[in-house]
Design a protein around this motif. Sequence first.
Motif, PDB file in Angstrom:
ATOM      1  N   ASN A  26       0.833  -1.210   0.000  1.00 51.45           N
ATOM      2  CA  ASN A  26       0.000   0.000   0.000  1.00 51.45           C
ATOM      3  C   ASN A  26       0.870   1.263   0.000  1.00 51.45           C
ATOM      4  OD1 ASN A  26      -2.525  -1.397   0.080  1.00 51.45           O
ATOM      5  ND2 ASN A  26      -2.219  -1.751   2.272  1.00 51.45           N
ATOM      6  N   HIS A  86       2.292   4.775  -0.845  1.00 53.82           N
ATOM      7  CA  HIS A  86       1.764   6.061  -1.306  1.00 53.82           C
ATOM      8  C   HIS A  86       2.571   6.512  -2.523  1.00 53.82           C
ATOM      9  CE1 HIS A  86       0.979  10.399  -1.433  1.00 53.82           C
ATOM     10  NE2 HIS A  86      -0.138  10.120  -0.764  1.00 53.82           N
ATOM     11  N   SER A 123       2.682   2.182  -6.724  1.00 50.70           N
ATOM     12  CA  SER A 123       1.609   2.361  -5.752  1.00 50.70           C
ATOM     13  C   SER A 123       0.443   1.436  -6.062  1.00 50.70           C
ATOM     14  CB  SER A 123       1.149   3.820  -5.758  1.00 50.70           C
ATOM     15  OG  SER A 123       0.067   4.007  -4.872  1.00 50.70           O
TER      16      SER A 123
END
Length: 231
Positions: free
Chosen positions: A81, A83, A171
């Motif tokens: 996950n 960013h 991402s």
Amino acid sequence: MAAPGKLTRFYEFGKKIICIGRNYREHAAELGNPVPTEPLLFSKPTTAYIREGQNIQIPRGCSSLHHEVELGVVIGKTGKNIHPGRAMNHVGGYVLALDMTARDLQAKAKKKGHPWLIAKGFDTSCPVSEFIPLKMIPDPNSVQLWLKVNGATRQDGTTADMIFGIAELLSYISTYFTLEEGDLVLTGTPSGVGEVVEGDVITCGLGNLAEMSFSVENPHKRDRIQLSSVD
């Protein structure tokens, strides 16, 4: 971040190869495919890796093998996950790569709604160059990709034309798959893909930073000869 010396052997310890399809508009158009609105993912097993000195082998049953030159991103730090604003911190380096594709087998699979695993993941389908350190490519989203077959230019593009940039790709991928040290992400190919046959020599490069060459062979040719002699 993994030590650079370790990452130079990514093809020995990396656990997966994640690939991006149709990441250049002109390439999608040349194959009659729609332009994706989100990254199109597929994978190759690590047994697909080969390096210079080894040959690309036409897989059994394939009559149309295509070349696709790509920028590969080697993951240097595990992430999930991720960013987009921090995604480049997970890049350990780069590599020049080929995504060899059994186009006829892929077309058959697509027609039946089946996965592309054989067409994209057969042994020798992922030739790679030596590891390229981060400092060698300050802007990976603007670097030339080129490919020649027997000295004739087939592909000549730039990563600036990618639909989805590297940070966005990492991402997105990490939303579904944890990216681990040594994993390789292939970012897609520019237009100009085409067929190669036994005896062809593929030479490709990443600007003037990296270059590699591979010969194409057909290990199953003898099988056909033997079958013909039996007939």
